[in-house]
Design a protein around this motif. Sequence first.
Motif, short mmCIF file in Angstrom:
data_model
loop_
_atom_site.label_atom_id
_atom_site.label_comp_id
_atom_site.label_asym_id
_atom_site.label_seq_id
_atom_site.Cartn_x
_atom_site.Cartn_y
_atom_site.Cartn_z
N TYR A 14 0.88 -1.17 0.00
CA TYR A 14 0.00 0.00 0.00
C TYR A 14 0.92 1.21 0.00
O TYR A 14 1.43 1.61 1.04
N GLY A 15 1.16 1.78 -1.19
CA GLY A 15 2.18 2.81 -1.29
C GLY A 15 3.54 2.19 -1.03
O GLY A 15 3.91 1.19 -1.65
N LYS A 16 4.28 2.73 -0.08
CA LYS A 16 5.58 2.17 0.29
C LYS A 16 5.47 1.14 1.41
O LYS A 16 6.46 0.48 1.74
#
Length: 303
Positions: A14-16
């Motif tokens: 989730y994103g980074k």
Amino acid sequence: METILSIHQLTKFYGKNKAVDQVSFKIEKGHVYGILGPNGSGKSTTLGMILNVVNPSSGSFSWFNGNLNTHDALKKIGAIIEHPNFYPNMSAIENLELVTKIKCLTHPNYQEKLELVGLWDRKNDAFKTYSLGMKQRLAIASALLNNPEILILDEPTNGLDPQGIHQIRAIIQKIAAQGTTILLASHLLDEVEKICSHVIILRNGKMIYDGSVDAMNASHGYFEVAAENSEKLEAFANQNEAFETVIKLPNNLYKLILNKPMEADTLNEMAFKNDLVLSHLVKRKESLEESFLNLTKNEAQHA
């Protein structure tokens, strides 16, 4: 043994943030599996990916020995991964009839499912009159309408009072006894120990254990001991290779963790030969909680 589900290096970003990190395990037919871990460990995300609710970032999974694609496999799966969501003014029967139409099911046995979850006598009552535990039981009945080969539950006892927890656990055990494979996610050690035969432990998205509950808890146990001469007892214990760890407890007690099998009478005889008279000697088995804490502690040290 038929493999119901096979997961290979499943990963989700989730994103980074890596919510699930290269998780791999198999679910074999006829067992009750628990995915155990604290909130935020990746349990719900893992279930979401195998149910096509969440898209994996990488890795793969296959259902029923790889013989079915996910769309067809879902017809043989029952799942509850969110809070029960039924029409509040409709009765249990009416809500189940609606689920039947939506899923295009044929000849569902409403009475059988509602009796299994203890709601047949409340079948005509509006959903809004149900307690939280009853709502969860109706959700289980709904998930069983297609007679699934595997039932997937995400935190099935979350928010329930002790009576509600006991009822849900008893229902899960009944379903398992009928031969249905079960996969449940939980952050409760007690729940996994009482219900599951196998456990997958996640921590920070990584799998740190995959095996039977019994094997996880298969240590040689430990002794709780005391003697009038505590210093001599401690020295004796530290020099004995049978003890993996020696821990000093309150009230001059010592916890001697075994690294090989030993009975209490053997320890008593060894102590006596070393001019030690034990005033307290109890052998105990390590609890699932202690095993879990040791696993997570070791994983943190190697992180």
